[in-house]
Write a protein that holds these residues in place. Structure first.
Motif, PDB file in Angstrom:
ATOM      1  N   GLU A   1      -6.873  -1.317  -1.964  1.00  0.00           N
ATOM      2  CA  GLU A   1      -7.557  -1.167  -0.672  1.00  0.00           C
ATOM      3  C   GLU A   1      -7.070  -2.268   0.263  1.00  0.00           C
ATOM      4  O   GLU A   1      -7.014  -3.437  -0.135  1.00  0.00           O
ATOM      5  N   TYR A   2      -6.748  -1.872   1.483  1.00  0.00           N
ATOM      6  CA  TYR A   2      -6.333  -2.867   2.474  1.00  0.00           C
ATOM      7  C   TYR A   2      -6.834  -2.449   3.840  1.00  0.00           C
ATOM      8  O   TYR A   2      -6.477  -1.400   4.348  1.00  0.00           O
TER       9      TYR A   2
ATOM     10  N   LEU B   1      -5.261  -7.737   0.349  1.00  0.00           N
ATOM     11  CA  LEU B   1      -5.278  -6.444  -0.315  1.00  0.00           C
ATOM     12  C   LEU B   1      -6.106  -6.594  -1.585  1.00  0.00           C
ATOM     13  O   LEU B   1      -5.944  -7.565  -2.321  1.00  0.00           O
TER      14      LEU B   1
ATOM     15  N   MET C   1       0.839  -1.202   0.000  1.00  0.00           N
ATOM     16  CA  MET C   1       0.000   0.000   0.000  1.00  0.00           C
ATOM     17  C   MET C   1       0.875   1.253   0.000  1.00  0.00           C
ATOM     18  O   MET C   1       0.638   2.183  -0.768  1.00  0.00           O
TER      19      MET C   1
ATOM     20  N   TYR D   1      -6.990  -5.073  -5.185  1.00  0.00           N
ATOM     21  CA  TYR D   1      -6.385  -4.170  -6.166  1.00  0.00           C
ATOM     22  C   TYR D   1      -7.088  -4.338  -7.506  1.00  0.00           C
ATOM     23  O   TYR D   1      -7.091  -5.416  -8.079  1.00  0.00           O
TER      24      TYR D   1
END
Length: 185
Positions: A34-35, A43, A26, A45
């Motif tokens: 987004e995590y 995560l 990130m 992606y």
């Protein structure tokens, strides 16, 4: 008119590394990733070309979903490997072994179907139809090992294949069986 099959989604997976530090990914600048480990352990992606979503896990495994062909899924995973290498991830496998986990396809028999008649014709073996729970009939084929969701409109969803040919063969089998039993109008 012969029904044509449309690939809707390919889910493929691979291992790109021994492990990933998702927070470092990130911080390294995967744009749009987004995590939030309290909501999901990986995560998320998304990319636009091809339009897919990656689920990247600390184990080094990656799942790619949304591709419309196996070639696009492979290309997306190879591009991800290159991108991760370019942002400083060490020991990324440049030629990962990619496994197709699921192919989802759709087709249209171009006719209305009587799902109760289909259930009666096939009995309960490999066929489920509970309209109060789900509006489609669920037909599980043994070979290829796919599940075909059959709707009264003649539309089909074929899932569980490991390659597009599995879905094509599932469509051929269903259509042939329905024709032989006089269930296509």
């Amino acid at each position: 008119m012969e029904p044509t099959i449309t690939i809707e989604n390919i889910v493929a997976s691979t291992r790109l590394a021994e492990d990933f530090d998702l927070q470092k990914l990130m911080d390294a600048g995967l744009e749009g990733a987004e995590y939030n480990k309290t909501k999901f352990p990986g995560l998320v992606y998304r990319i636009e070309n091809p339009k897919v979503v990656f689920l990247i896990f600390t184990s080094g495994k990656v799942v790619c979903a949304g591709a419309r062909s196996t070639d696009k899924a492979h290309m997306a995973l190879i591009n991800l490997a290159n991108e991760l290498s370019s942002i400083g991830c060490k020991e990324i496998d440049p030629e990962p072994e990619i496994h197709v986990q699921n192919v989802v396809a759709s087709a249209d028999l171009n006719t209305n179907l009587n799902l109760n008649a289909i259930l009666t014709a096939f009995g309960m073996e490999n066929v489920e139809y509970e309209p109060e729970v789900f509006p489609g009939l669920v037909y599980k084929l043994e070979a290829p090992k796919v599940v075909v969701l059959v709707f009264r409109t003649g539309k089909l969803v074929i899932t569980g294949g490991k390659c597009p040919e599995d879905c094509e063969e599932g469509l051929r089998i269903i259509k042939t069986q329905f024709e032989e039993l006089g269930l296509l109008y």
